[in-house]
Design an enzyme around this catalytic site. Structure first.
Site, PDB file in Angstrom:
ATOM      1  N   GLU A 220      -4.618   0.268  79.663  1.00  0.00           N
ATOM      2  CA  GLU A 220      -5.318   1.420  79.066  1.00  0.00           C
ATOM      3  C   GLU A 220      -6.633   0.969  78.428  1.00  0.00           C
ATOM      4  O   GLU A 220      -6.904   1.243  77.251  1.00  0.00           O
ATOM      5  CB  GLU A 220      -4.412   2.162  78.071  1.00  0.00           C
ATOM      6  CG  GLU A 220      -3.181   2.732  78.747  1.00  0.00           C
ATOM      7  CD  GLU A 220      -2.376   3.727  77.911  1.00  0.00           C
ATOM      8  OE1 GLU A 220      -2.694   3.931  76.731  1.00  0.00           O
ATOM      9  OE2 GLU A 220      -1.433   4.319  78.467  1.00  0.00           O
ATOM     10  N   GLU A 354       3.415   3.330  83.792  1.00  0.00           N
ATOM     11  CA  GLU A 354       3.984   3.931  82.576  1.00  0.00           C
ATOM     12  C   GLU A 354       4.238   5.392  82.885  1.00  0.00           C
ATOM     13  O   GLU A 354       3.289   6.150  83.139  1.00  0.00           O
ATOM     14  CB  GLU A 354       3.050   3.785  81.365  1.00  0.00           C
ATOM     15  CG  GLU A 354       3.057   2.392  80.774  1.00  0.00           C
ATOM     16  CD  GLU A 354       2.295   2.285  79.464  1.00  0.00           C
ATOM     17  OE1 GLU A 354       2.260   3.250  78.683  1.00  0.00           O
ATOM     18  OE2 GLU A 354       1.720   1.196  79.230  1.00  0.00           O
TER      19      GLU A 354
HETATM   20  O1  AHR Z   1       4.662   3.090  76.032  1.00  0.00           O
HETATM   21  C1  AHR Z   1       4.034   3.239  74.805  1.00  0.00           C
HETATM   22  C2  AHR Z   1       2.522   3.136  74.888  1.00  0.00           C
HETATM   23  O2  AHR Z   1       2.016   4.187  75.641  1.00  0.00           O
HETATM   24  C3  AHR Z   1       1.971   1.913  75.567  1.00  0.00           C
HETATM   25  O3  AHR Z   1       1.898   0.818  74.726  1.00  0.00           O
HETATM   26  C4  AHR Z   1       0.601   2.355  75.967  1.00  0.00           C
HETATM   27  O4  AHR Z   1       0.123   1.681  77.092  1.00  0.00           O
HETATM   28  C5  AHR Z   1       0.755   3.841  76.177  1.00  0.00           C
HETATM   29  O5  AHR Z   1      -0.226   4.564  75.552  1.00  0.00           O
END
Ligand code: AHR
Length: 550
Positions: A220, A354
């Site tokens: 990110e 994610e």
């Molecule tokens: O999964 C939790 C968080 O969500 C992670 O650290 C980040 O990459 C995302 O914003």
């Protein structure tokens, strides 16, 4: 809204009207009670919906990469500490500090890879803090500002992977680290030659090189990873791609490490610009840098900050949340279309590293630990997303649910010596046959399920042939009230029998707890063969996976 409010206050203000209101309340209560009674009498006789479904076994689609069943384990809350790592001196049964119960549970779902050490944590992680006999104690400012003991570092992660049989997906620190730090970490982990770093690895207990299957270049980077613009990230990513090498001799010709660049986190212009920037550059990339994947993050959240409750909800929140989750398909379509422009041969994978449900923190928990319950709704949500990934198998060749243990949409929850498997865990278990299976087209008219203003497809299904040639069908009934009678036929061949498992529970928000761990667990199911077709009844709000003999 305001009109209704005015009428109600007018009624409240006038005593005469108040009597009328009281009477009408009684009448409404009577009608409501009568309706409830009538519904409960009728409920057992609710007619099942009929759906004809056809599986075309003669047509083979792309391989469903087993890496879409990947896990994500960040140094966050009790995801690693307590969830995986209890230390060798713990009274909780462990192998070299790693929980035995968790390892056994993860072995059963055949985890292909684990993404580690983050998340946002990765861009503040310095690997040298987590090796050797004396660990540097630091902080975890992203997640509750708690102490990070660094007791779980590179060697412990690799040991854990070895125990569960998964590959390493290591995210290197682009935000606050340097290319040199990341390059040295990879040399430490992967070289077989007698360099100073390799000797240090040997002195720390592992003389042979480790394998690193996947390298995440930042996380990110448009946000917690450093608030970079697409162009700034691109120039950083090229440097990391050039210098962060995998030296493991077993990964030079075959099993080469795949490099995953940071990709989008949504559908808005800033994300499409991001994908455009990386993919446009990729199209013209030279010998000195390369990527094999573009990451995408997409949580089912409704709106930020997360406010939906993970338990104690009804059909409205159930249907709303499933509607949100189906947006995954549009997002993949949007970014795949950009990738297709610059990479029509689909060399670069879209890796949804994610994904999952993100709810309001469980009451009483540390909000920085992202603790939430996991219900039957999450099982259905997981199945829908896995089906979406499978349908995009040509481009989506990796995905990591967030997160593996005790955090967000977890597979497993622990409390000291106790462990419970979540409804989402069981979906991952039931879907094991789809790992590396060949996609087989299924056609059906799903019909619709409507609740209030929300309309969803009533069902969803995917089919695939596993590595041994066995045919599998996964079907989800989204409708929480009505069963579905499936009549399945296999184009050009005769179905003989089918059997498998189904996952459902009394309520849309049923959960497994430490005290009652078997509320949402799969039960055996079988289909009847009639004239070459299969008849199968799907319970309301259920996920079913069957193998078909023909
Ligand atoms: O999964 C939790 C968080 O969500 C992670 O650290 C980040 O990459 C995302 O914003």
């Amino acid at each position: 809204m305001s009109r209704a409010f005015t009428c109600e206050s007018e009624v409240r203000g006038n005593p005469k009207n108040r009597n009328v209101a009281v009477l009408s309340v009684h009448l409404r209560a009577f009608i409501f009670g009568f309706a409830l009674l009538a519904m409960s009498l009728i409920a057992p006789f609710v007619a099942a919906q009929n759906v004809e479904l056809s599986v075309d076994v003669s047509k083979a689609g792309p391989k469903i990469d087993r890496n879409i069943f990947g896990q994500f384990a960040e140094h966050l809350g009790h995801g690693i500490y307590e969830g995986v790592w209890v230390g060798p001196d713990s009274t909780i049964p462990n192998t070299r500090g790693i929980r035995k119960d968790v390892v056994a549970a993860l072995q059963a779902i055949k985890v292909p890879n684990v993404r580690w050490p983050g998340g946002c944590f990765a861009d503040e992680y310095h690997w040298r803090n987590g090796i050797g006999p004396q660990r540097v104690v630091t902080l975890n400012p992203n997640w509750g500002g708690v102490i990070e003991p660094n007791s779980f570092g590179t060697h412990e992660f690799m040991d854990f992977l070895d125990q569960i049989g998964a590959e390493a997906y290591v995210s290197v620190n682009v935000g606050s680290g340097t290319p040199r730090e990341a390059a040295e970490w990879l040399e430490y982990m992967t070289t077989a030659q007698a360099t100073t770093l390799a000797k240090e690895r040997g002195a720390n207990g592992h003389p042979g090189p480790y394998k690193v299957g996947y390298l995440g270049i930042g996380n990110e980077s448009w946000d917690c990873g450093g608030n970079m613009t697409p162009d700034y990230y691109l120039s950083q990513m090229k440097i990391y791609s050039r210098f962060v090498r995998n030296y493991n001799p077993a990964q030079q010709e075959k099993q080469q490490m795949l490099k995953i660049a940071v990709g989008p986190g949504g559908a808005e212009p800033r994300w499409t610009d991001w994908t455009e920037t990386i993919m446009r550059a990729y199209q013209k990339h030279t010998w000195s840098w390369d990527i094999d994947g573009l990451s995408m993050h997409n949580y089912t959240v409704g709106h930020w900050p997360p406010s939906f409750a993970s338990v104690g909800f009804g059909e409205t929140e159930y249907s709303q949340f499933l509607k949100y989750t189906l947006d995954m398909d549009d997002l993949i379509n949007k970014h795949s279309a950009i990738m297709d422009k610059y990479d029509p041969e689909k060399k670069v994978a879209l890796v949804v590293d994610e994904w999952g449900a993100w709810y309001a923190p469980s009451p009483g928990s540390n909000p920085g630990f992202l603790v939430q319950q996991n219900s039957l709704r999450d099982a259905i949500l997981a199945a829908l997303n896995l089906n979406i990934f499978a349908r995009h198998a040509e481009r989506v060749r990796g995905a990591n649910i967030a997160q593996m243990i005790n955090v967000l949409q977890a597979m497993i929850m622990t409390d000291k010596e106790k462990m419970v498997l979540t409804p989402t865990y069981y979906v991952f278990k039931m879907y094991v046959p789809f790992q590396d299976a060949v996609f087989v087209p299924v056609t059906f008219d799903a019909g619709t399920y409507t609740h209030g203003s929300i309309t969803l497809p009533r069902m969803d299904a995917i089919a695939a042939k596993d590595t041994a040639g066995k045919l599998w069908l996964a079907i989800t009934n989204l409708d929480p009230n009505q069963p579905i009678e499936i009549e399945a036929n296999l184009a050009e061949v005769t179905a003989k029998s089918a059997a498998g498992e189904t996952l459902t529970a009394p309520k849309v928000d049923s959960v497994n707890t430490f005290e009652a761990p078997n509320t949402v667990v799969p039960k055996p199911v079988s289909a009847k063969a009639q004239g070459g077709k299969l008849a199968l009844k799907l319970e309301p709000k259920s996920v079913t996976v069957i193998s078909i003999e023909y």
